[in-house]
Scaffold this active site. Structure first.
Site, PDB file in Angstrom:
ATOM      1  N   ASP A   1       1.052  -1.431  -0.228  1.00 12.87           N
ATOM      2  CA  ASP A   1      -0.104   0.164  -0.473  1.00 12.87           C
ATOM      3  C   ASP A   1       0.779   1.272   0.434  1.00 12.87           C
ATOM      4  O   ASP A   1       2.011   1.409   0.676  1.00 12.87           O
ATOM      5  CB  ASP A   1      -0.714  -0.463   0.964  1.00 12.87           C
ATOM      6  CG  ASP A   1      -2.071  -0.984   0.484  1.00 12.87           C
ATOM      7  OD1 ASP A   1      -2.546  -1.040   0.259  1.00 12.87           O
ATOM      8  OD2 ASP A   1      -2.606  -1.512   2.285  1.00 12.87           O
TER       9      ASP A   1
ATOM     10  N   SER B   1     -14.563   2.334   0.114  1.00 15.06           N
ATOM     11  CA  SER B   1     -13.704   2.309  -0.443  1.00 15.06           C
ATOM     12  C   SER B   1     -15.015   2.339  -2.435  1.00 15.06           C
ATOM     13  O   SER B   1     -13.645   2.469  -3.094  1.00 15.06           O
ATOM     14  CB  SER B   1     -12.510   1.186  -0.193  1.00 15.06           C
ATOM     15  OG  SER B   1     -13.929  -0.356  -0.315  1.00 15.06           O
TER      16      SER B   1
ATOM     17  N   LYS C   1     -16.647  16.124  -0.597  1.00 14.21           N
ATOM     18  CA  LYS C   1     -15.411  16.427  -0.732  1.00 14.21           C
ATOM     19  C   LYS C   1     -14.779  13.733  -1.293  1.00 14.21           C
ATOM     20  O   LYS C   1     -15.173  13.110  -0.798  1.00 14.21           O
ATOM     21  CB  LYS C   1     -14.626  15.935   0.314  1.00 14.21           C
ATOM     22  CG  LYS C   1     -14.079  15.413   1.116  1.00 14.21           C
ATOM     23  CD  LYS C   1     -14.051  15.710   2.793  1.00 14.21           C
ATOM     24  CE  LYS C   1     -12.995  14.952   3.516  1.00 14.21           C
ATOM     25  NZ  LYS C   1     -14.498  14.279   4.693  1.00 14.21           N
TER      26      LYS C   1
END
EC number: 7.2.2.6
Length: 668
Positions: free
Chosen positions: A298, A369, A385
Site C-alpha cells: 500500500d 472504498s 468531498k
C-alpha cells in the site's frame, strides 16, 4: 533474579530430558538412530561376549568414551530444541500475563450494569472511562481517546482511537471516554487467539522441513545399509569387524549435525518473527516469505508515513477563502478519520465555525472504498468531498481549473481532494504525506533479491506515478479498489509467482487469504486478521519487508547447515574408514591425516561430531548472516563458506583433537 535463572535452567533441563525420550525422537530419524546406537553401545559394554567384541582395558575405555559421546550428541540436540521451545513458552507466558479480569460497565436497556469481563458476550455495549482497562476486544462506536497498547504491541506511545477503530482487551484507555461494541466472547479474544497460535505453531513441521527430514532419513538409511554391508564384507574376508567401531562409523557418516539442529531451526523461526512483534499462524507462512517473488505494498503507511494532513485550501473562482473553508468543514464534520479531523482543524484556523446546530436536517454520507467520497446532504443542499474521478462520474461535471489544480498537487506528491457543492466544484483540499525515510533503500534491497514490487493506491495516476518513481517501485496501480489487490494476487500466482501483501480492512480479506504471505494489521478488522497467516501487533505495514528478510534468512540457515553437515561427512569418511580397516595396508593411501592410532582416530572423529553441534547451536537459533542479493550470488557464497568450509573444518579439528589426545597420553 537468581531464582528466575534457576527456574529457567530447570525448565530447559526438563524440556531437554523430555526431548530425549525415544517416542519424541521418533519424529527425527537421524537422532532416533543415534539414541538406538547409544542403547546398543551400552548393551555391548555390559554384555561384550554376546557380540564377540574385544574387552581388554583399552577397548573397555573406548566403549565408555563412545557411550558418553553418543549420550552428549543426543543431549546437545535435545537442549538446542529445548532452548527454542523455552523461548516460545516465554512468549505464551508473557501473553497470558496480559489477560486481565476487570469490571466492565455494560449498557443494557438504557441502564449501566457492572459485570466481570469474563461474563461479557459478543455484541455487548460497554462504556470505558479514562484510566480503565479495556475489558474485551471491541469496535469503537462512540467517542474518541488515546489507548495505551504497550502491553500488546510494545509501543510506548498511546494510540488515538476513533469511531470504527478496534480496541484490544487488556489495553488501557488513558484519555476521555469510549463506547465500544464487543467483537468477541471471553476465551476468543485477540490475546487468547495469539496464545493458541504460538502454542500451535511450535508443534507443526513446515513442508520444507518435512521434505528435508525425508531426505535426511533416506541418507541415513543408505549409510545404515553401507555399514551393515561392511560388517558382512569383513566376515567374507575372514575378519570380524568391531560393532562399536561400525556404530561410530555410522554416527559419523549420517547427517547428525543438521539432524540435531533441524527441530531447533524450525522453532527458532517462529521465535525470531515474534521478536519483531509479529505472530505467525504457522511455520509455513515464514517459509513462504523466503520464497516470495512479488510483494504488493500500500502507498499510505508503507511507502509514505501514513498520516496525511490537510495543508492548504484552494477555492474555485468566485468563492472566497472563508466560504470554501466552511464548505470543507461541513464535508468533514462527521468524518472521524484522522484526515477528516485535520481538514476540520484547518478550516477552524481559517475562520470557519461549524456546530452541530448548523447541520440540522443534514444526513451523513460515509466514505467507502467503492464510492471514494463522503460528505453531508439535505433535501436542498449537498456538500461532498472525494476523488476527482469519483466526483466527475457521480455529478457528470467537469472543470478545467480544478482538474489542472489536482494535477499540479499530484505532481508534487500530494493528494488532491476536490469538494463539490450542489453539483459544482467549490475548490480543492491539499493533503500531504511524506515518503518514509529509508524506504527507497529498502525497496532497492527487495529488488536485489529479484522480487517484483507493486504499489496499490487510491490516488490518481499522476500521484501514483510520482510516488512510485520516488520510491523505486516496479509497478503501480492508481485509483485502486480492494478488488484490484485480489486481481493482482491472482495475476501473479497464475504466472507461477509467490505473492506477499499487507491488509487491514474486511475488503482486503479475500486477497490476504489468497496471498502466500498475508500480513494483517493488529488495528485492522477481525475478518482481515482471520484471513491473514501473520499478524503484526505494531500495525506497521513496512514490516512485510522484514518478514521477507527473515524468511530468506531461515531458509538459508537450514540450507547452509545441511550443506555443512553433509560436507562434514566427506571428511569424516577419510578419517574413520582407514582407522577401521587398519589391517588392510592398501587403505593407508586415504589416511591423508596420517592418524596412526585407529582407536584414538575414531574417538577424535566422534568428539568432533559431538562438539560441532554445540558450536552451531547459536547459529541455528540466531540464523546465518543474510545480505540481500541474487540467488546465484547467495548460492556461490554459501557453497564457499559452508560447502568447502564444511570439508576443511573437520580435517583441521579432528587432527587437533587427535594430537591433543596423544599429547595427554590417551591411547585407550
Amino acid at each position: 533474579m537468581n531464582q528466575n535463572i534457576i527456574y529457567t535452567v530447570y525448565g530447559d533441563l526438563k524440556l531437554t530430558l523430555k526431548n530425549m525420550r525415544p517416542d519424541v525422537l521418533l519424529h527425527n530419524p537421524v537422532m532416533f538412530l543415534t539414541e538406538v546406537s547409544l542403547f546398543v553401545s551400552i548393551f555391548i559394554y555390559i554384555f561384550p561376549s554376546f557380540f564377540g567384541v574385544p574387552y581388554t582395558g583399552t577397548y573397555r575405555s573406548f566403549y565408555v568414551a563412545v557411550v558418553v559421546l553418543l549420550f552428549l550428541t543426543v543431549f546437545f540436540s535435545s537442549i538446542s530444541t529445548a532452548l527454542s521451545e523455552g523461548k516460545s513458552k516465554a512468549i505464551t507466558d508473557s501473553l497470558k500475563k496480559f489477560k486481565t479480569d476487570v469490571i466492565a460497565h455494560v449498557q443494557k436497556d438504557g441502564n449501566i450494569v457492572d459485570v466481570r469481563s469474563n461474563e461479557l458476550k459478543k455484541n455487548d455495549i460497554i462504556i470505558i472511562y479514562k484510566d480503565e482497562i479495556v475489558p474485551i476486544d471491541g469496535e469503537v462506536i462512540e467517542g474518541s481517546g488515546y489507548v495505551d497498547e504497550s502491553n500488546v504491541t510494545g509501543e510506548s506511545r498511546a494510540v488515538m482511537k476513533v469511531i470504527g477503530d478496534t480496541v484490544t482487551g487488556s489495553t488501557r484507555l488513558v484519555t476521555d471516554k469510549l463506547k465500544i461494541r464487543a467483537t468477541a466472547d471471553p476465551g476468543s479474544t485477540f490475546i487468547d487467539k495469539m496464545i493458541e497460535l504460538v502454542e500451535k505453531s511450535t508443534r507443526e513441521k513446515t513442508p520444507n522441513e518435512i521434505s528435508l527430514t525425508v531426505f535426511l532419513s533416506g541418507l541415513t538409511l543408505i549409510f545404515l545399509v553401507i555399514t551393515a554391508s561392511i560388517f558382512a564384507i569383513s566376515h567374507y574376508f575372514g575378519r570380524t569387524a568391531n560393532i562399536v567401531m561400525l556404530i561410530v562409523l555410522l554416527i559419523a557418516l549420517i547427517p547428525t549435525t543438521i539432524g540435531a539442529l533441524l527441530p531447533a531451526i524450525g522453532i527458532a523461526a517462529i521465535n525470531k518473527v515474534s521478536e519483531y512483534n509479529i505472530i505467525a499462524k504457522s511455520g509455513r507462512a515464514i517459509e513462504n516469505a523466503g520464497d516470495i517473488d512479488t510483494i504488493i505494498l500500500d502507498k499510505t503507511g508503507t511507502i509514505t508515513i501514513g498520516e496525511r494532513k490537510a495543508v492548504k485550501f484552494y477555492p474555485n473562482k468566485g468563492i472566497s477563502d472563508v466560504e470554501f473553508a466552511k464548505l470543507a468543514a461541513m464535508s468533514s464534520y462527521y468524518d472521524q478519520t484522522k484526515e477528516g479531523l485535520s481538514i476540520f482543524e484547518l478550516a477552524k484556523k481559517q475562520g470557519a465555525e461549524i456546530s452541530k446546530d448548523d447541520l440540522k436536517g443534514y444526513e451523513f454520507i460515509p466514505f467507502s472504498s467503492e464510492t471514494k467520497f463522503s460528505g453531508i446532504q439535505s433535501p436542498s443542499d449537498t456538500v461532498i468531498k472525494g476523488s476527482l474521478k469519483a466526483l466527475k462520474e457521480k455529478f457528470q461535471v467537469a472543470d478545467e481549473f480544478i482538474e489542472a489544480l489536482c494535477k499540479e498537487i499530484s505532481m508534487r506528491g500530494g493528494t488532491a481532494i476536490p469538494v463539490v457543492h450542489n453539483g459544482k466544484f467549490a475548490g480543492v483540499i491539499e493533503l500531504q504525506d511524506l515518503i518514509k525515510p529509508g524506504i527507497k533503500e529498502r525497496i532497492s534491497e527487495i529488488k536485489n533479491m529479484d522480487i517484483k514490487t507493486v504499489m496499490c493506491t487510491g490516488d490518481d495516476e499522476v500521484t501514483a506515478q510520482y510516488i512510485s518513481a520516488q520510491a523505486g517501485i516496479d509497478e503501480y496501480i492508481a485509483n485502486s479498489k480492494p478488488v484490484d489487490k485480489y486481481n493482482v494476487v491472482i495475476r501473479e500466482k497464475e504466472g507461477q509467482r509467490m505473492v506477499a501483501m499487507v491488509g487491514d480492512g474486511t475488503n482486503d480479506a479475500p486477497a490476504l487469504a489468497k496471498a502466500d504471505v498475508g500480513l494483517a494489521m493488529n488495528n485492522g478488522t477481525q475478518a482481515a486478521k482471520e484471513a491473514a497467516n501473520m499478524i503484526d501487533l505494531d500495525s506497521n505495514p513496512t514490516k512485510l519487508m522484514d518478514v521477507i528478510f527473515l524468511g530468506k534468512q531461515i531458509l538459508i540457515t537450514r540450507g547452509s547447515l545441511t550443506t555443512f553437515s553433509i560436507a562434514n561427512d566427506i571428511s569424516k569418511y577419510f578419517v574413520i574408514i582407514p582407522a577401521i580397516f587398519y589391517m588392510f595396508p592398501s587403505l593407508s593411501l586415504v589416511n591423508i591425516l596420517d592418524l596412526t592410532d585407529p582407536i584414538v582416530a575414531v574417538t577424535s572423529a566422534l568428539i568432533f561430531n559431538t562438539i560441532i553441534i554445540v558450536f552451531l547451536i547459536p547459529l541455528a537459533l540466531g540464523g546465518v548472516h543474510y545480505k540481500p542479493t541474487s540467488i546465484s550470488e547467495m548460492l556461490k557464497r554459501n557453497l564457499m563458506i559452508y560447502g568447502i568450509g564444511g570439508v576443511i573444518t573437520p580435517f583441521i579439528a579432528i587432527k587437533l583433537i587427535y594430537m591433543l589426545l596423544i599429547a595427554w597420553g590417551v591411547t585407550w
